[in-house]
Motif scaffolding. Structure first.
Motif, PDB file in Angstrom:
ATOM      1  N   ASP A  16     -67.953  14.495 -36.167  1.00 47.47           N
ATOM      2  CA  ASP A  16     -68.605  13.438 -36.830  1.00 47.47           C
ATOM      3  C   ASP A  16     -68.725  13.610 -38.412  1.00 47.47           C
ATOM      4  O   ASP A  16     -68.820  12.660 -39.055  1.00 47.47           O
ATOM      5  CB  ASP A  16     -69.894  13.414 -36.295  1.00 47.47           C
ATOM      6  N   ASN A  17     -68.680  14.777 -39.032  1.00 49.50           N
ATOM      7  CA  ASN A  17     -68.610  14.994 -40.131  1.00 49.50           C
ATOM      8  C   ASN A  17     -67.248  14.649 -40.915  1.00 49.50           C
ATOM      9  O   ASN A  17     -67.398  13.947 -41.889  1.00 49.50           O
ATOM     10  CB  ASN A  17     -69.032  16.657 -40.470  1.00 49.50           C
ATOM     11  N   ILE A  18     -66.324  14.884 -40.139  1.00 51.33           N
ATOM     12  CA  ILE A  18     -65.177  14.594 -40.669  1.00 51.33           C
ATOM     13  C   ILE A  18     -64.375  13.183 -40.489  1.00 51.33           C
ATOM     14  O   ILE A  18     -63.867  12.721 -41.165  1.00 51.33           O
ATOM     15  CB  ILE A  18     -63.843  15.763 -40.142  1.00 51.33           C
ATOM     16  N   ASN A  19     -65.107  12.753 -39.362  1.00 52.22           N
ATOM     17  CA  ASN A  19     -64.831  11.242 -38.969  1.00 52.22           C
ATOM     18  C   ASN A  19     -63.271  10.954 -38.669  1.00 52.22           C
ATOM     19  O   ASN A  19     -62.627  10.337 -39.294  1.00 52.22           O
ATOM     20  CB  ASN A  19     -65.139  10.245 -40.099  1.00 52.22           C
ATOM     21  N   LEU A  20     -62.609  12.205 -38.024  1.00 46.65           N
ATOM     22  CA  LEU A  20     -61.272  12.129 -37.499  1.00 46.65           C
ATOM     23  C   LEU A  20     -61.487  12.102 -35.792  1.00 46.65           C
ATOM     24  O   LEU A  20     -62.291  13.097 -35.461  1.00 46.65           O
ATOM     25  CB  LEU A  20     -60.484  12.918 -38.201  1.00 46.65           C
ATOM     26  N   PRO A  21     -60.759  11.472 -35.119  1.00 50.50           N
ATOM     27  CA  PRO A  21     -60.866  11.640 -33.666  1.00 50.50           C
ATOM     28  C   PRO A  21     -60.128  13.230 -33.220  1.00 50.50           C
ATOM     29  O   PRO A  21     -59.340  13.489 -34.063  1.00 50.50           O
ATOM     30  CB  PRO A  21     -59.815  10.475 -33.244  1.00 50.50           C
ATOM     31  N   ALA A  22     -60.781  13.633 -32.397  1.00 51.13           N
ATOM     32  CA  ALA A  22     -60.399  14.900 -31.594  1.00 51.13           C
ATOM     33  C   ALA A  22     -58.774  15.042 -31.522  1.00 51.13           C
ATOM     34  O   ALA A  22     -58.121  15.927 -31.620  1.00 51.13           O
ATOM     35  CB  ALA A  22     -60.952  15.249 -30.508  1.00 51.13           C
ATOM     36  N   ALA A  23     -58.191  13.867 -31.058  1.00 54.62           N
ATOM     37  CA  ALA A  23     -56.722  13.864 -30.741  1.00 54.62           C
ATOM     38  C   ALA A  23     -56.026  14.140 -31.978  1.00 54.62           C
ATOM     39  O   ALA A  23     -54.798  14.596 -31.993  1.00 54.62           O
ATOM     40  CB  ALA A  23     -56.540  12.529 -30.148  1.00 54.62           C
ATOM     41  N   LEU A  24     -56.544  13.610 -32.926  1.00 55.54           N
ATOM     42  CA  LEU A  24     -55.848  13.688 -34.179  1.00 55.54           C
ATOM     43  C   LEU A  24     -55.813  15.052 -34.819  1.00 55.54           C
ATOM     44  O   LEU A  24     -55.087  15.872 -35.195  1.00 55.54           O
ATOM     45  CB  LEU A  24     -56.411  12.829 -35.415  1.00 55.54           C
ATOM     46  N   LEU A  25     -57.108  15.836 -34.679  1.00 53.76           N
ATOM     47  CA  LEU A  25     -57.575  16.965 -35.037  1.00 53.76           C
ATOM     48  C   LEU A  25     -56.583  18.105 -34.389  1.00 53.76           C
ATOM     49  O   LEU A  25     -56.555  19.146 -34.909  1.00 53.76           O
ATOM     50  CB  LEU A  25     -59.010  17.209 -34.781  1.00 53.76           C
TER      51      LEU A  25
END
Length: 256
Positions: A16-25
């Motif tokens: 939520d802090n980074i605001n990037l989807p887990a799939a992208l991470l």
């Protein structure tokens, strides 16, 4: 990546802090959460370094061996010229470790600690890290120790997310050592044999803990403290470390 709102919020998850989807991470081989937290000792050391460089126009003298930028570039260029391969036995060890990581992901989903996906891309990341470590040794073959270190890097990066998500945590040497050993257990690093029995080699564990800057006394104290808490026990004449815990079904019930 910078925090979504300009400052990291410890009360919400890293995703939520980074605001990037887990799939992208999951496309990143390792993720480390680095926060600028006030610390008198660290802040004072940084301030002294900055003022010294500003006043003297040079870096302060340091102890130990100093490599010049040219030497470092030469070393990196030489390491990149190697193309290490993965032997069959090491490949099988990687596969077993990946299966255990997938099982750990399932437990993390139940405990609401699911910040990143463990996918085939994760396995490729472990392969790349292992080969990179072999290159640093100028070796044409990846060794089991390279895989163990790659697994440790992946698990420690995840631990940085978990630890900060929980807020303030115990930072005693024994607690830090426990977290490192737990990460080894979850990833299969320092495992005995194929790791199917969940036993760790105390020799391998000790080597990795000492390499992280802890002393032999701190390692022994951590072993004794958590043995008294019935977290783990030693076996095979003190050569193996075995965690004492309930089965997976019990873990899932507790997480609910």
């Amino acid at each position: 990546a910078n925090p979504l709102y300009g400052r990291y919020n410890p009360h919400i998850s890293p995703v939520d802090n980074i605001n990037l989807p887990a799939a992208l991470l999951s496309r990143f081989d390792v993720l480390f959460l680095m926060l600028d937290q006030p610390s008198r000792e660290a802040d004072e050391e940084l301030a002294q370094h900055v003022t010294y460089v500003h006043m003297n126009n040079k870096h302060p003298e340091t102890e130990g061996v100093i490599f010049s930028p040219h030497e470092v570039r030469q070393y990196i260029a030489q390491a990149r010229s190697w193309r290490p391969t993965v032997p069959k036995e090491v490949s099988e060890y990687m596969v077993g470790s990946y299966v255990r990581m997938r099982q750990q992901q399932k437990r993390d989903e139940g405990g609401k600690k699911h910040f990143t996906h463990t996918s085939p891309r994760t396995l490729l990341g472990i392969v790349r890290l292992s080969q990179a470590l072999a290159r640093l040794r100028f070796s044409m073959e990846v060794a089991t120790d390279d895989v163990d270190e790659a697994l440790r890097l992946v698990e420690v990066s995840k631990a940085s997310l978990y630890g900060n998500a929980k807020g303030r945590t115990d930072q005693s040497p024994s607690s830090k050592i426990y977290n490192l050993i737990r990460a080894m257990k979850d990833s299969g690093a320092a495992a005995v044999g194929d790791g199917s029995r969940g036993e760790l080699s105390i020799k391998k564990v000790r080597e990795r803990i000492i390499a992280k800057g802890f002393t032999e006394d701190q390692f022994s104290q951590a072993l004794d403290e958590y043995a008294l808490l019935d977290v783990w026990q030693t076996a095979a004449s003190g050569t193996r470390l075995v965690f004492i815990e309930a089965g997976e079904d019990d873990d899932e019930d507790m997480s609910e």
